[in-house]
Design a protein around this motif. Structure first.
Motif, PDB file in Angstrom:
ATOM      1  N   VAL A   6       0.874  -1.181   0.000  1.00  0.00           N
ATOM      2  CA  VAL A   6       0.000   0.000   0.000  1.00  0.00           C
ATOM      3  C   VAL A   6       0.906   1.224   0.000  1.00  0.00           C
ATOM      4  O   VAL A   6       1.546   1.538   1.007  1.00  0.00           O
ATOM      5  N   GLU A   7       0.993   1.874  -1.150  1.00  0.00           N
ATOM      6  CA  GLU A   7       1.955   2.977  -1.348  1.00  0.00           C
ATOM      7  C   GLU A   7       1.439   3.847  -2.484  1.00  0.00           C
ATOM      8  O   GLU A   7       1.051   3.329  -3.534  1.00  0.00           O
ATOM      9  N   ASP A   8       1.405   5.169  -2.268  1.00  0.00           N
ATOM     10  CA  ASP A   8       0.861   6.062  -3.299  1.00  0.00           C
ATOM     11  C   ASP A   8       1.917   6.588  -4.271  1.00  0.00           C
ATOM     12  O   ASP A   8       1.576   7.172  -5.295  1.00  0.00           O
ATOM     13  N   ASP A   9       3.188   6.414  -3.964  1.00  0.00           N
ATOM     14  CA  ASP A   9       4.246   6.854  -4.874  1.00  0.00           C
ATOM     15  C   ASP A   9       4.383   5.808  -5.995  1.00  0.00           C
ATOM     16  O   ASP A   9       4.867   4.696  -5.764  1.00  0.00           O
ATOM     17  N   LEU A  50       3.043  -1.218   4.359  1.00  0.00           N
ATOM     18  CA  LEU A  50       2.056  -0.142   4.422  1.00  0.00           C
ATOM     19  C   LEU A  50       2.713   1.218   4.621  1.00  0.00           C
ATOM     20  O   LEU A  50       3.359   1.468   5.652  1.00  0.00           O
ATOM     21  N   ASP A  51       2.543   2.113   3.632  1.00  0.00           N
ATOM     22  CA  ASP A  51       3.022   3.481   3.787  1.00  0.00           C
ATOM     23  C   ASP A  51       2.072   4.198   4.737  1.00  0.00           C
ATOM     24  O   ASP A  51       0.885   3.878   4.790  1.00  0.00           O
ATOM     25  N   LEU A  52       2.581   5.166   5.513  1.00  0.00           N
ATOM     26  CA  LEU A  52       1.678   5.855   6.451  1.00  0.00           C
ATOM     27  C   LEU A  52       1.005   7.059   5.808  1.00  0.00           C
ATOM     28  O   LEU A  52      -0.164   7.335   6.043  1.00  0.00           O
ATOM     29  N   GLY A  53       1.747   7.804   4.953  1.00  0.00           N
ATOM     30  CA  GLY A  53       1.163   8.974   4.300  1.00  0.00           C
ATOM     31  C   GLY A  53       0.467   8.562   3.015  1.00  0.00           C
ATOM     32  O   GLY A  53       1.106   8.339   1.998  1.00  0.00           O
ATOM     33  N   LEU A  54      -0.875   8.408   3.078  1.00  0.00           N
ATOM     34  CA  LEU A  54      -1.633   7.898   1.926  1.00  0.00           C
ATOM     35  C   LEU A  54      -2.841   8.787   1.661  1.00  0.00           C
ATOM     36  O   LEU A  54      -3.424   9.325   2.597  1.00  0.00           O
ATOM     37  N   GLY A 100      12.243   3.361   7.827  1.00  0.00           N
ATOM     38  CA  GLY A 100      12.226   4.788   7.480  1.00  0.00           C
ATOM     39  C   GLY A 100      12.613   4.996   6.032  1.00  0.00           C
ATOM     40  O   GLY A 100      13.511   4.341   5.518  1.00  0.00           O
ATOM     41  N   LYS A 101      11.888   5.919   5.362  1.00  0.00           N
ATOM     42  CA  LYS A 101      12.197   6.250   3.965  1.00  0.00           C
ATOM     43  C   LYS A 101      13.286   7.318   3.922  1.00  0.00           C
ATOM     44  O   LYS A 101      13.280   8.195   4.788  1.00  0.00           O
ATOM     45  N   PRO A 102      14.171   7.336   2.933  1.00  0.00           N
ATOM     46  CA  PRO A 102      14.307   6.311   1.891  1.00  0.00           C
ATOM     47  C   PRO A 102      15.066   5.102   2.429  1.00  0.00           C
ATOM     48  O   PRO A 102      15.795   5.202   3.399  1.00  0.00           O
TER      49      PRO A 102
HETATM   50 CA    CA Z   1       3.053   8.377   0.739  1.00  0.00          CA
END
Ligand code: CA
Length: 221
Positions: A6-9, A50-54, A100-102
């Motif tokens: 689950v990732e919007d990028d 799961l990405d948190l910022g979606l 943590g990204k990246p």
């Molecule tokens: Ca995101």
């Protein structure tokens, strides 16, 4: 192994999907929180990244919703770098690990493997049982200590799934769900075809057919 990403990028998702598939996962991708939450609630995944910022629904809300409905699928959350509060929030919401990204894909793969091993109670990079040893790093299999041929991606996924659930009756539908992405549309006899290939490579008595029920891995089955 079936994995939900689950990732919007879009760019990051594409490259992650390719790398995860190469590592032997059947990957479904959701680009927003709503779709991700729905897929995680209705499909059976072995692990979720799961990405948190979606958009539409935050990763934290997605995770909280699953946990409130007793969905304990293993989840690794992707957090913004140095955002320690996101890590704390993620763990409080029921995450099993974070990254943590990246990040480097190798680190994500190592964390996924460590988490799955922790859950399945294993310490070695190999799975063994019934005289078969499967090396997950090289995706090779040996029979009674002798190195056998390399497995194709689907053969590897199927055999790994069997070896993680020895002695258990697994239905064709169940196996299909854990070996294929949900947007692919494999032929209905595909599991039989691959099981027969595994039998030819590894021995006929390795996977038993239970008529009307499914298949069982293991020589004592
Ligand atoms: Ca995101």
């Amino acid at each position: 192994m079936r994995l939900l990403l689950v990732e919007d990028d879009v760019g990051l998702s594409r490259s992650l999907k390719t790398d995860l598939e190469r590592a032997g996962f059947a990957v479904d991708w959701a680009a927003d929180g709503e779709v991700g939450e729905f897929l995680g609630a209705t499909e059976h995944y072995d692990i979720v990244v799961l990405d948190l910022g979606l958009p539409k629904m935050s990763g934290l809300e997605v995770l909280k919703t699953w946990r409130q409905t007793d969905n304990h699928v293993p989840v690794i959350v992707l957090t913004a770098r140095d955002a320690w509060h996101e890590k704390v929030d993620g763990f409080k919401a029921g995450a099993d690990d974070y990254l943590g990204k990246p990040f480097h894909i190798e680190e994500l793969l190592a964390r996924i493997q460590a988490l799955l091993k922790r859950l399945h109670g294993r310490m070695q990079p190999q799975l063994s049982g019934s005289g078969i040893t499967l090396d997950e790093d090289t995706q090779t299999v040996s029979v009674d200590g002798e190195l056998s041929t390399q497995l194709t991606a689907i053969e590897f996924r199927l055999l790994r799934y069997f070896m993680l659930h020895p002695g258990k009756v697994l239905t064709k539908t169940h196996l299909l769900e854990h070996v294929y992405e949900s947007d692919s549309d494999p032929a209905s006899n595909v599991i039989e075809v691959y099981i027969n290939r595994l039998r030819r490579k590894l021995g006929n008595d390795l996977i038993a057919t239970r008529r009307g029920q499914g298949y069982v891995f293991g020589k004592s089955a």
